[in-house]
Design an enzyme around this catalytic site. Structure first.
Site, PDB file in Angstrom:
ATOM      1  NE  ARG A   1      -3.636  -0.316   2.359  1.00  0.00           N
ATOM      2  CZ  ARG A   1      -4.402   0.127   3.549  1.00  0.00           C
ATOM      3  NH1 ARG A   1      -3.980  -0.458   4.495  1.00  0.00           N
ATOM      4  NH2 ARG A   1      -5.393   1.039   3.623  1.00  0.00           N
TER       5      ARG A   1
ATOM      6  CD  GLN B   1      -1.372   6.710  -3.360  1.00  0.00           C
ATOM      7  OE1 GLN B   1      -2.054   7.636  -3.706  1.00  0.00           O
ATOM      8  NE2 GLN B   1      -0.174   7.112  -2.539  1.00  0.00           N
TER       9      GLN B   1
ATOM     10  CG  ASP C   1      -5.031   0.883  -0.968  1.00  0.00           C
ATOM     11  OD1 ASP C   1      -5.625  -0.205  -0.451  1.00  0.00           O
ATOM     12  OD2 ASP C   1      -4.147   1.608  -0.176  1.00  0.00           O
TER      13      ASP C   1
ATOM     14  CB  SER D   1      -7.373   2.830   0.584  1.00  0.00           C
ATOM     15  OG  SER D   1      -6.054   2.920   1.370  1.00  0.00           O
TER      16      SER D   1
ATOM     17  CE1 TYR E   1      -2.209  -1.443   7.667  1.00  0.00           C
ATOM     18  CE2 TYR E   1      -0.291  -2.133   6.796  1.00  0.00           C
ATOM     19  CZ  TYR E   1      -1.403  -1.941   6.641  1.00  0.00           C
ATOM     20  OH  TYR E   1      -1.919  -2.096   5.340  1.00  0.00           O
TER      21      TYR E   1
END
Ligand code: NAD
Length: 387
Positions: free
Chosen positions: A127, A133, A136, A139, A234
């Site tokens: 990611r 992107q 993704d 997301s 994360y």
């Protein structure tokens, strides 16, 4: 490197409970066709998201009954996993693209490998790569969930979100606390702000502060926990002492809020418990909590269960969210379809699917190929599980 010629992409009808999304929408059919792909659609695949078969056909897709779709398609695209009947229809050499959650259930990946299917899972996407992107899906779907969580909270809250100045007096705006300022949390902050609430946000990743502030939240800094960034953007898991101190300090803030939306997740682990039973007891009657992290293993809020809304003895409504993107099937499917289309076009060259495990994006998403589980993380879990 394996090449399949004359590619046809088949959109399956989802069968998961409450699932209303569809993997491709009519608006992306033209892009796929322009790349030399044929688009096939299982009858009624988009019906629950208000995309009728005719809308796909108008874009040049071919609508087929279930058996014909599975027989004809080279690549099947789905949102969630196929049910047993769907898996039973797969044939060796076919490719399946969806959110297959191989790390949560590696046995399922092994099953697909045994069937000779190439499984591609969007939830394995790297990611932080900017060129990934557009693909993704974690997301895009988290963003829908963050929006819907706030809309749900607003509809359950018995008061206004914005400040109201009327002839009958002035109402103060709602105080919203968003826990976890990742993709879902940032969308929740923005949505609550647009509805006129006063929004505070909290996260353990230091970089979340600037992101939360940029969408209009005041950032809550706790003394209990310092920065807790982990790998890959994360958060890391907190120690038992940090968790206890965090819960204690958060409880004081939670008690002063009208709405709490919690979104905190840890990759591959159960979500952290942020709001204890005591903290919920400390909230005023009429307050609303929406726990986006609710799962069978527990969520961010004590007692929240996916798909269950409870009103505590103290008058606090606690919503355990369950697949909120499926409740906004038009928006969620449209975004997901763009993600799937971007990934397919990334893997297709000259109208054929090219599996290349040495390429960074494919190394993340290709789970099974050539009869084996090739995704390192999933393969490692399967090896661990061996007696
Ligand atoms: P996620 O769903 O894993 O978690 C949501 C949020 O919960 C995260 O912000 C995390 O820090 C927070 N959290 C975890 N434990 C917590 C705790 N004990 N207390 C408070 N908060 C806690 O995260 P996500 O939304 O999937 O995003 C993860 C990261 O990936 C973010 O940094 C995001 O910006 C990043 N991301 C980057 C890209 C990109 O670079 N293109 C794309 C998507 C996401």
């Amino acid at each position: 490197m394996t090449v399949q010629e004359g590619l046809s992409v088949g959109v399956v009808r989802e069968t998961g409970p409450g699932e209303r999304r569809v993997a491709l929408v009519p608006a992306v059919v033209g892009r796929l066709r322009a790349a030399g792909l044929r688009v096939l659609v299982e009858a009624d695949a988009g019906a629950a998201a208000w995309f009728p078969d005719e809308a796909y056909a108008e874009q040049g897709a071919v609508v087929l009954p279930t058996a014909a779709l599975y027989a004809e398609a080279d690549v099947l695209v789905c949102v969630g996993r196929l049910d047993e009947a769907g898996i039973g229809r797969l044939r060796p050499g076919q490719t399946l693209v969806g959110m297959l959650a191989p790390l949560a259930d590696p046995g399922h990946a092994r099953l697909l490998a045994e069937r000779g299917v190439t499984a591609v899972s969007l939830d394995g996407l790297p990611r932080t790569l900017s060129r990934a992107q557009t693909m993704d899906a974690l997301s895009s779907q988290a963003s829908v969930a963050g929006y819907k969580a706030v809309v749900l909270a607003a509809s359950l809250y018995g008061r206004y979100f914005p400040m109201m100045v009327t002839a009958a007096g002035t109402e103060r705006p709602a105080e919203v606390l968003v826990l976890g300022a990742g993709v879902a949390g940032l969308q929740a902050i923005g949505t609550a702000r647009r509805l006129g609430a006063v929004v505070t946000a909290y996260d353990v990743r230091p970089e979340a502060r600037a992101e939360a502030e940029s969408v209009g939240a005041t950032f809550l800094a706790l003394d209990a926990v310092g920065g807790a960034a982990g790998a890959g953007g994360y958060a890391r898991a907190l120690t038992a002492e940090e968790t206890e101190a965090q819960q204690r300090e958060l409880a004081e803030h939670v008690a002063r809020k009208d709405i709490v939306v919690s979104t905190a997740q840890l990759p591959g682990r159960r979500p952290p418990l942020l709001v204890t039973e005591e903290a919920v007891k400390g909230m005023r009657a009429g307050s609303v909590v929406v726990d986006l992290a609710a799962s069978a293993l527990g969520g961010n809020v004590a007692g929240s269960l996916p798909g269950r809304t409870v009103v505590t003895d103290g008058g606090v409504t606690v919503v355990g969210a369950d697949n909120l993107p499926a409740t906004m099937p038009g928006a969620a499917s449209t975004a997901y379809a763009r993600n799937v289309t971007a990934l397919l076009l990334h893997m297709v060259a000259d109208g054929a699917l090219v599996v290349d495990l040495s390429e960074e994006i494919q190394a993340g998403v290709v789970v099974t190929h050539g009869g084996a589980v090739v995704h390192p993380g999933t393969a490692a879990l399967l090896k661990e599980a061996l007696p």
